[in-house]
Design a protein around this motif. Sequence first.
Motif, PDB file in Angstrom:
ATOM      1  N   PRO A  11       0.822  -1.219   0.000  1.00  0.00           N
ATOM      2  CA  PRO A  11       0.000   0.000   0.000  1.00  0.00           C
ATOM      3  C   PRO A  11       0.858   1.273   0.000  1.00  0.00           C
ATOM      4  O   PRO A  11       1.902   1.344   0.649  1.00  0.00           O
ATOM      5  N   ASN A  12       0.415   2.252  -0.803  1.00  0.00           N
ATOM      6  CA  ASN A  12       1.031   3.571  -0.850  1.00  0.00           C
ATOM      7  C   ASN A  12       2.534   3.521  -1.144  1.00  0.00           C
ATOM      8  O   ASN A  12       3.324   4.195  -0.507  1.00  0.00           O
ATOM      9  N   ARG A  13       2.904   2.698  -2.114  1.00  0.00           N
ATOM     10  CA  ARG A  13       4.308   2.525  -2.493  1.00  0.00           C
ATOM     11  C   ARG A  13       4.450   2.630  -4.007  1.00  0.00           C
ATOM     12  O   ARG A  13       3.501   2.413  -4.751  1.00  0.00           O
ATOM     13  N   PHE A  14       5.660   2.961  -4.455  1.00  0.00           N
ATOM     14  CA  PHE A  14       6.010   2.823  -5.860  1.00  0.00           C
ATOM     15  C   PHE A  14       6.535   1.413  -6.039  1.00  0.00           C
ATOM     16  O   PHE A  14       7.337   0.948  -5.232  1.00  0.00           O
ATOM     17  N   VAL A  15       6.062   0.737  -7.073  1.00  0.00           N
ATOM     18  CA  VAL A  15       6.526  -0.618  -7.337  1.00  0.00           C
ATOM     19  C   VAL A  15       7.069  -0.698  -8.760  1.00  0.00           C
ATOM     20  O   VAL A  15       6.514  -0.107  -9.689  1.00  0.00           O
ATOM     21  N   LEU A  16       8.168  -1.413  -8.883  1.00  0.00           N
ATOM     22  CA  LEU A  16       8.731  -1.734 -10.183  1.00  0.00           C
ATOM     23  C   LEU A  16       8.235  -3.132 -10.504  1.00  0.00           C
ATOM     24  O   LEU A  16       8.499  -4.073  -9.743  1.00  0.00           O
ATOM     25  N   VAL A  17       7.466  -3.250 -11.587  1.00  0.00           N
ATOM     26  CA  VAL A  17       6.889  -4.539 -11.941  1.00  0.00           C
ATOM     27  C   VAL A  17       7.380  -4.978 -13.311  1.00  0.00           C
ATOM     28  O   VAL A  17       7.744  -4.151 -14.157  1.00  0.00           O
ATOM     29  N   THR A  67       0.923   2.398  -6.113  1.00  0.00           N
ATOM     30  CA  THR A  67      -0.170   1.489  -5.765  1.00  0.00           C
ATOM     31  C   THR A  67      -1.485   2.200  -5.431  1.00  0.00           C
ATOM     32  O   THR A  67      -2.488   1.542  -5.172  1.00  0.00           O
ATOM     33  N   SER A  68      -1.507   3.507  -5.477  1.00  0.00           N
ATOM     34  CA  SER A  68      -2.771   4.225  -5.307  1.00  0.00           C
ATOM     35  C   SER A  68      -3.610   4.185  -6.591  1.00  0.00           C
ATOM     36  O   SER A  68      -4.792   4.510  -6.562  1.00  0.00           O
ATOM     37  N   ARG A  69      -3.004   3.772  -7.703  1.00  0.00           N
ATOM     38  CA  ARG A  69      -3.736   3.671  -8.976  1.00  0.00           C
ATOM     39  C   ARG A  69      -4.748   2.534  -8.919  1.00  0.00           C
ATOM     40  O   ARG A  69      -4.462   1.467  -8.391  1.00  0.00           O
ATOM     41  N   ALA A  70      -5.907   2.768  -9.516  1.00  0.00           N
ATOM     42  CA  ALA A  70      -6.948   1.742  -9.533  1.00  0.00           C
ATOM     43  C   ALA A  70      -6.626   0.629 -10.530  1.00  0.00           C
ATOM     44  O   ALA A  70      -6.927  -0.529 -10.286  1.00  0.00           O
ATOM     45  N   ASN A  71      -6.021   0.998 -11.660  1.00  0.00           N
ATOM     46  CA  ASN A  71      -5.666  -0.025 -12.653  1.00  0.00           C
ATOM     47  C   ASN A  71      -4.348   0.356 -13.319  1.00  0.00           C
ATOM     48  O   ASN A  71      -3.855   1.469 -13.139  1.00  0.00           O
TER      49      ASN A  71
END
Length: 85
Positions: A11-17, A67-71
């Motif tokens: 939650p509330n993080r930047f993720v590299l995917v 991770t605040s993005r809905a999609n």
Amino acid sequence: MKWNEITIIYPNRFVLVEALKATSQNRIRTIDEMSVVNEYQDSKEAWEGYKQYHKQDPGRELYIFHTSRANVEVVEEFFSGVRQH
């Protein structure tokens, strides 16, 4: 892993995917399955991580999302021109 699972775990993080399963339609890239490569506190740190991973293996399909993005859909942009190093 699906995006909704990632938003719960990070939650509330930047993720590299890394996109594992994705489709393109009308210049929109939809990522159906992905794996988290790393997580970051801020965008600057995330971009540094992206550059490091991309330099090691430029063939991987990597993205940074908050991770605040809905999609997670990406508008495909095609580069045509000369690259200078």
